[in-house]
Design an enzyme around this catalytic site. Sequence first.
Site, short mmCIF file in Angstrom:
data_model
loop_
_atom_site.label_atom_id
_atom_site.label_comp_id
_atom_site.label_asym_id
_atom_site.label_seq_id
_atom_site.Cartn_x
_atom_site.Cartn_y
_atom_site.Cartn_z
CE1 TYR A 62 1.27 -0.20 4.31
CE2 TYR A 62 0.05 2.06 4.18
CZ TYR A 62 0.86 1.02 4.87
OH TYR A 62 1.54 1.21 6.20
CE LYS B 297 3.06 3.38 3.32
NZ LYS B 297 3.31 3.23 4.68
CD GLU C 272 10.00 1.60 10.63
OE1 GLU C 272 9.79 2.49 9.82
OE2 GLU C 272 9.82 0.23 10.08
CG LEU D 185 8.30 2.40 4.78
CD1 LEU D 185 8.10 1.22 3.94
CD2 LEU D 185 7.02 3.22 5.18
#
Length: 284
Positions: A32, A147, A179, A203
């Site tokens: 996505y 992702k 993250e 990411l």
Amino acid sequence: MNISFFNNMYLPHSQVSISPDDRGFLFADGVYEVVRWYGGFFFDMEGHHARLRRSLHELKIKWDGEDLFPEIAEKLVRINDLGDKPALVYFQVTRGAAPRTHTFPSPPVPPTAYGFAKTFTPESAGRENGIKVMLKKEMRWARCDIKSVALLPNTMCFEEATAAGFGECIFIRDGYLTEGSHSNIFFVMDGTIYTHPESEAILSGITRKNAIRAASECGIPLEEKAIHVNDLPRITEAFITNTSAEITPVTAFNDMPAGNGRPGPVTLQLAGKFREIVNSYSRL
Ligand code: PDD
């Protein structure tokens, strides 16, 4: 009426119907993107488009609409009358519907592509006052660079964090801060900005890349180097980045203040420069 994109059609949202055999539903076998519309222009659509291509490539999903993503996203904004409003476009492509097997369907089936645009109110309290973040041992997979829609660990951890009054959950892998559940993280220590290097552990955020650009334009030294949890008492500032929250100061890790516990000068300078970069897209 909300109009969504579904397999090359623009349909009322209520008419979108996805097969129970869709591999997105059965295996979270899909990717996505979330791209932000600033009431007249997209911010770094090129970056989002490139990342969508990369995610599809990594999962070997061949979607024939791949080149059209920017056009589809803009049409979703316009068709829903959001041209002059702040909006987010969500877009997802799965491997498609096929009888359930662990192997990829052979021959391949048409991917399922689905997207929608929604207006949103940019959250300002967190950006101005900062947020406290919860620290949690990494429980995600080893390809966080993709992702993927497989976000259960992210949602579980964010849910736990918000229920406990935190604004984000930050993961720790082998002692290093990687993250957040839906953001990247930066630290300031001895006048230098640090953020985890691009790797399979994070990411590659589009906001992250632009924050790095902002640091360079401000002449602030930045190193793509992971920070160890033992170094947290030495940091003077921290902030998270993502598409919806832009640059948001972090004021505490669990119950330990980040620096003096207030949004710091480097963070605020960078947030200002980031805004300039965003606005430069309105002139493109
Ligand atoms: N999430 N890391 C993770 C795990 C994320 O899910 C996100 C974004 C980011 C920041 O990426 P970007 O700057 O490109 O938004 C980092 C989006 C916003 C989401 O899932 O809704």
